[in-house]
Design a protein around this motif. Structure first.
Motif: not given
Length: 125
Positions: A91-114
């Motif tokens: 998780x840390x590596x993924x979030x660091x790689x996505x900086x500075x727009x790592x918040x988009x991952x949150x929305x993609x994960x929400x969509x995956x859960x739904x």
């Protein structure tokens, strides 16, 4: 009324603390919006009941700050597994790689859960 929605006493208290901070001027929304995310998170955490995770979610979902990510969320690894399949997830590596727009991952994960629960595109009751 808040208890009837299923909120715990702790969450109700935190909401009341946050509302009080806005009403009495301890937290000014315009000031909060103008601060860098780390400073805004610190300001939010001055409210009793708001920790790092909650501050991140407020900044991400409430203020649209894509440069934050709610770390230490127990469901993050589980939902990343929905996307990654059997691959080991750092998780840390993924979030660091996505900086500075790592918040988009949150929305993609929400969509995956739904999607995983068959709730994608289903209107709320």
């Amino acid at each position: 009324a808040l208890r009837a929605t299923g909120l715990s006493g702790h969450k109700i208290d935190t909401l009341q603390q946050a509302a009080g901070a806005l009403v009495n001027g301890t937290i000014d929304l315009a000031t909060l919006e103008g601060l860098p995310s780390t400073a805004a998170a610190s300001m939010l955490q001055e409210i009793r009941g708001i920790g790092p995770w909650t501050a991140s979610v407020i900044l991400l979902r409430g203020l649209g700050r894509l440069d934050v990510f709610p770390m230490n969320d127990t469901s993050v690894t589980r939902y990343l597994s929905l996307v990654a399949g059997p691959t080991e997830v750092d998780v840390d590596l993924i979030v660091d790689t996505l900086r500075p727009q790592q918040g988009m991952l949150y929305y993609h994960l929400l969509l995956a859960r739904l999607e995983a629960h068959g709730e994608l595109g289903v209107p709320w009751a």
